[in-house]
Write an enzyme that holds these catalytic residues in place. Structure first.
Site, PDB file in Angstrom:
ATOM      1  N   ARG A   1     -25.894 -25.094  34.801  1.00 33.11           N
ATOM      2  CA  ARG A   1     -27.115 -25.871  35.029  1.00 33.11           C
ATOM      3  C   ARG A   1     -26.966 -26.647  36.322  1.00 33.11           C
ATOM      4  O   ARG A   1     -25.899 -26.629  36.937  1.00 33.11           O
ATOM      5  CB  ARG A   1     -27.290 -26.874  33.885  1.00 33.11           C
ATOM      6  CG  ARG A   1     -26.032 -27.723  33.721  1.00 33.11           C
ATOM      7  CD  ARG A   1     -26.205 -28.859  32.765  1.00 33.11           C
ATOM      8  NE  ARG A   1     -24.934 -29.295  32.226  1.00 33.11           N
ATOM      9  CZ  ARG A   1     -24.076 -30.124  32.822  1.00 33.11           C
ATOM     10  NH1 ARG A   1     -24.367 -30.607  34.014  1.00 33.11           N
ATOM     11  NH2 ARG A   1     -22.942 -30.468  32.250  1.00 33.11           N
TER      12      ARG A   1
ATOM     13  N   GLU B   1      -3.485 -26.367  26.728  1.00 32.79           N
ATOM     14  CA  GLU B   1      -3.319 -26.185  28.175  1.00 32.79           C
ATOM     15  C   GLU B   1      -2.158 -27.010  28.676  1.00 32.79           C
ATOM     16  O   GLU B   1      -1.867 -28.084  28.142  1.00 32.79           O
ATOM     17  CB  GLU B   1      -4.563 -26.729  28.906  1.00 32.79           C
ATOM     18  CG  GLU B   1      -5.634 -25.729  29.122  1.00 32.79           C
ATOM     19  CD  GLU B   1      -6.816 -26.321  29.885  1.00 32.79           C
ATOM     20  OE1 GLU B   1      -6.736 -27.458  30.376  1.00 32.79           O
ATOM     21  OE2 GLU B   1      -7.824 -25.613  29.967  1.00 32.79           O
TER      22      GLU B   1
HETATM   23  P1  ADP Z   1     -15.234 -31.642  28.732  1.00 32.90           P
HETATM   24  O1  ADP Z   1     -15.987 -30.326  28.708  1.00 32.90           O
HETATM   25  O2  ADP Z   1     -15.018 -32.195  27.356  1.00 32.90           O
HETATM   26  O3  ADP Z   1     -15.799 -32.625  29.699  1.00 32.90           O
HETATM   27  P2  ADP Z   1     -13.235 -30.643  30.595  1.00 32.90           P
HETATM   28  O4  ADP Z   1     -12.466 -29.426  30.258  1.00 32.90           O
HETATM   29  O5  ADP Z   1     -14.359 -30.520  31.567  1.00 32.90           O
HETATM   30  O6  ADP Z   1     -13.757 -31.288  29.224  1.00 32.90           O
HETATM   31  O7  ADP Z   1     -12.249 -31.767  31.080  1.00 32.90           O
HETATM   32  C1  ADP Z   1     -12.678 -33.102  31.319  1.00 32.90           C
HETATM   33  C2  ADP Z   1     -11.688 -33.858  32.170  1.00 32.90           C
HETATM   34  O8  ADP Z   1     -10.398 -33.880  31.537  1.00 32.90           O
HETATM   35  C3  ADP Z   1     -11.424 -33.263  33.525  1.00 32.90           C
HETATM   36  O9  ADP Z   1     -12.368 -33.662  34.472  1.00 32.90           O
HETATM   37  C4  ADP Z   1     -10.038 -33.792  33.822  1.00 32.90           C
HETATM   38  O10 ADP Z   1     -10.119 -35.124  34.250  1.00 32.90           O
HETATM   39  C5  ADP Z   1      -9.349 -33.792  32.492  1.00 32.90           C
HETATM   40  N1  ADP Z   1      -8.575 -32.535  32.252  1.00 32.90           N
HETATM   41  C6  ADP Z   1      -9.050 -31.379  31.767  1.00 32.90           C
HETATM   42  N2  ADP Z   1      -8.094 -30.435  31.690  1.00 32.90           N
HETATM   43  C7  ADP Z   1      -6.955 -30.994  32.142  1.00 32.90           C
HETATM   44  C8  ADP Z   1      -5.604 -30.547  32.300  1.00 32.90           C
HETATM   45  N3  ADP Z   1      -5.228 -29.325  31.969  1.00 32.90           N
HETATM   46  N4  ADP Z   1      -4.692 -31.422  32.805  1.00 32.90           N
HETATM   47  C9  ADP Z   1      -5.052 -32.684  33.110  1.00 32.90           C
HETATM   48  N5  ADP Z   1      -6.286 -33.165  32.972  1.00 32.90           N
HETATM   49  C10 ADP Z   1      -7.257 -32.352  32.496  1.00 32.90           C
END
Ligand code: ADP
Length: 646
Positions: free
Chosen positions: A296, A200
């Site tokens: 959830r 990403e």
């Molecule tokens: P997980 O399921 O492992 O918790 P997430 O996809 O929910 O992973 O992402 C967790 C955190 O990582 C987000 O809350 C954000 O802080 C950071 N994050 C995720 N994607 C991005 C991105 N594309 N750019 C910057 N920070 C990101």
């Protein structure tokens, strides 16, 4: 509505669900592991079923045993809480097959959102903006590196099966890509048994804003947004609703995207659509992208409840029992602002290490909502998440709600385990946070200041000295008071690894002079509270089974030391009788070769103007006498050694 439901969870969320069940006249069945036989959620339930050993795999993850418990107790539905089995489609199918109702979405809806790559593809189709990137099948490292180049650095590698920040790596430039990819894949393979990743665009100054949605299987509404940008290692610390700086236009766009996401998968129940937002140029309707959907109830749901007045668990039970959506979008509105702080048993200075302990003293603040699954005397065990409580405040404005939170945290008292309370309080006073300048990097940037461990000052130590002598309580107002002269008493107490000594003079009832470590303070206890050197201080002093605490903005724990216990314990264990504090040896009653019995008087030490008798901790024969009457000795000096036991 159901007559009886089973809650397949523990801790605060089990208690939270039961509270609403009770409100609706629904009986609840708890399940518990060996470690939780005496837990609050068991005590609160109408019935409870033991389901196995303390490890989650032996109890809270045993879907078959839990379904059996529901059938045996006549429960009609199962509420999964969060974590454990809540997002396990196989469990949902098994619940359905047993003729029970799963209080949550269908197995197919969970599956569709289960993997980040498939979820992103689905959301793209539904017209929900997703973070630019590659989420296809090709996992060839060379190909993925080309994709990263095309997206433009910095990029984020994410495990498609990821959660909790695992298998996630930020890559700044092409030369670090190969190594980061290998380590993300390795971590994902270990954690999820699936090493597939997606790439990403890394969003600069990212904010985490999520939309609460609620569906009935066909239609969905949204209950506005929560801002969860205050994170440490991708874990939420303080959440709030609404998001600071949110515009009506962007809220509408995000809400609609959330509803589209939920309706695209026929979502039923409470769910959360997480978006990443570019906070570098303020909030704009075209500046948010789908990250994932949590199928959830979320930990942070109470902030949404606070601003909307909706009981989300009530909605879950009503919709699961067959009712349609309790209200339409236009009936929902936001009132005021809410914060939630997650209070954990963790050692902040030691890198936020999870902690355990028995909560010898536990008080939650008045005027705030506290969602908890522990009571005074309960243990934080090593088996589960070390959360103690969620503290929630709700005020007419963000500024007021934040002040309320600061107050609520300073009136939260926990003894028996270290906590992150001081860290949370430091956050509530952070200027950038107060100004609403939140992004996911805030905590890391200021970690040194935020995670600083406050050290008890001499005024705080003076209060501990009074408490160590039992002079802190109202009913003892006359303790230690004589009319003809100030009475001196000596307190010995522990703070961290130090042994502290203080002299306490009683000047009048409830009025003392405490001298310690070269400082002297006049301490008064009056009806309002404590006054030190004339100034009223907001401190509370508590003596409990594990020692004593001064709660003064932070929790300062002290140990109560009985000098004789120290000597006896040392003697009992090692056969070495040591000076418990620096002093003058007044007398020695034994000589080498002499047989002694446990409890026999061996020597007298004069220290802090008092005489302390040192006695044998066990039966034995004196091997050596290392000090004689008249010797000045240091704390810890060996005075008498007993022969080794056979
Ligand atoms: P997980 O399921 O492992 O918790 P997430 O996809 O929910 O992973 O992402 C967790 C955190 O990582 C987000 O809350 C954000 O802080 C950071 N994050 C995720 N994607 C991005 C991105 N594309 N750019 C910057 N920070 C990101």
């Amino acid at each position: 509505m159901f007559d009886k439901i089973l809650i397949a969870n523990r801790g605060e969320i089990a208690c939270r669900v039961m509270a609403t069940a009770r409100k609706l006249g629904v009986r609840s069945v708890a399940v518990f592991s060996d470690a939780d036989a005496g837990a609050a959620h068991v005590a609160m339930a109408d019935e409870a079923v033991h389901i196995g050993g303390p490890a989650p795999a032996d109890s809270y993850l045993r879907g078959d045993v839990i379904i059996r418990a529901a059938l045996d107790t006549g429960a009609q539905a199962i509420h999964p809480g969060y974590g454990f089995l809540s997002e396990n489609p196989g469990f949902v199918e098994a619940v359905d097959a047993a003729g029970l109702v799963f209080i949550g979405p269908s197995a197919s809806a969970i599956r569709k959102m289960g993997l980040k790559d498939a979820a992103k593809a689905l959301m793209e189709e539904a017209g929900v903006p997703v973070v630019p990137g590659y989420h296809g099948e090709n996992q060839d490292p060379g190909f993925l590196a080309e994709q990263a180049e095309a997206i433009g650095y910095p990029v984020l590698i994410k495990a498609v099966a990821g959660g909790g920040g695992k298998g996630m790596r930020k890559v700044e430039a092409a030369k670090g890509f190969g190594d980061a990819l290998a380590s993300a894949m390795g971590e994902a393979r270990t954690a999820f048994g699936n090493d597939a990743v997606l790439i990403e665009k890394y969003i600069q100054q990212p904010r985490h804003i999520e939309v609460q949605v609620f569906g009935d299987g066909t239609h969905a509404v949204h209950l506005f947004e929560r801002d969860c940008s205050l994170q440490r290692r991708h874990q939420k610390v303080i959440e709030e609703a609404p998001a600071p700086g949110m515009t009506e236009e962007m809220r509408a766009a995000m809400g609609e995207a959330g509803v589209r996401a939920a309706e695209a998968i026929g979502y039923s129940g409470a769910g959360t659509v997480e978006f990443i937002v570019d906070g570098s140029h303020g909030l704009r309707p075209d500046g948010f992208w789908f990250m994932e959907m949590n199928t959830r109830l979320q930990v942070e749901h109470p902030v949404t409840e606070a601003i909307t007045g909706v009981d989300l668990v009530e909605w879950q039970l009503r919709v699961a029992s067959g009712e349609s959506l309790p209200c339409a979008q236009e009936d929902l509105s936001i009132t005021g602002h809410a914060f939630e702080a997650r209070l954990y048993a963790e050692d902040v200075p030691k890198g936020f290490l999870p902690a355990t302990g028995t909560l010898a003293h536990l008080v939650f603040p008045d005027g705030a909502r506290s969602d908890t699954g522990v009571r005074p005397g309960d243990a934080i065990s090593p088996w589960y998440d070390p959360m103690i409580a969620k503290i929630i405040t709700h005020g007419p404005t963000r500024g007021i709600a934040l002040k309320q939170m600061e107050q609520a945290l300073s009136h939260t008292e926990v003894a028996g385990s270290v906590t992150n309370l001081a860290f949370l309080r430091a956050l509530t006073r952070h200027q950038g946070f107060a100004a609403g300048e939140v992004d996911t990097g805030l905590i890391d940037r200021d970690l040194d200041v935020l995670a600083k461990d406050p050290v008890a000052c001499s005024r705080c130590r003076s209060l501990a000295a009074l408490c160590a002598l039992g002079l802190h309580e109202g009913q003892d107002a006359l303790a230690g008071f004589t009319l003809w002269e100030p009475l001196h008493q000596y307190a010995v107490f522990g703070y961290r690894d130090e042994v502290l000594q203080a002299m306490v003079e009683t000047l009048a009832p409830g009025h003392f002079r405490v001298t310690l470590e070269g400082a002297a303070h006049e301490v008064c206890r009056d009806l309002v509270g404590w006054r030190i050197d004339g100034a009223l201080v907001p401190a509370r002093v508590v003596r409990h089974a594990a020692g004593l605490h001064v709660f003064w903005g932070n929790a300062y724990g002290f140990d109560i030391i009985d000098p004789l216990d120290v000597a006896a314990a040392a003697g009992a264990v090692a056969g070495v009788i040591e000076a418990p504090m620096p002093g003058l040896v007044k007398a020695v009653f034994v000589e080498a070769g002499q047989r002694v019995a446990a409890g026999d008087r061996l020597a007298v030490l004069e220290a802090m103007k008092m005489e302390h008798t040192l006695s044998a901790g066990r039966d034995g024969v004196v091997a050596e006498v290392l000090a004689g009457a008249g010797d000045q000795v240091e704390a810890g000096a060996a005075l008498i050694v007993l022969e080794e036991e056979e």
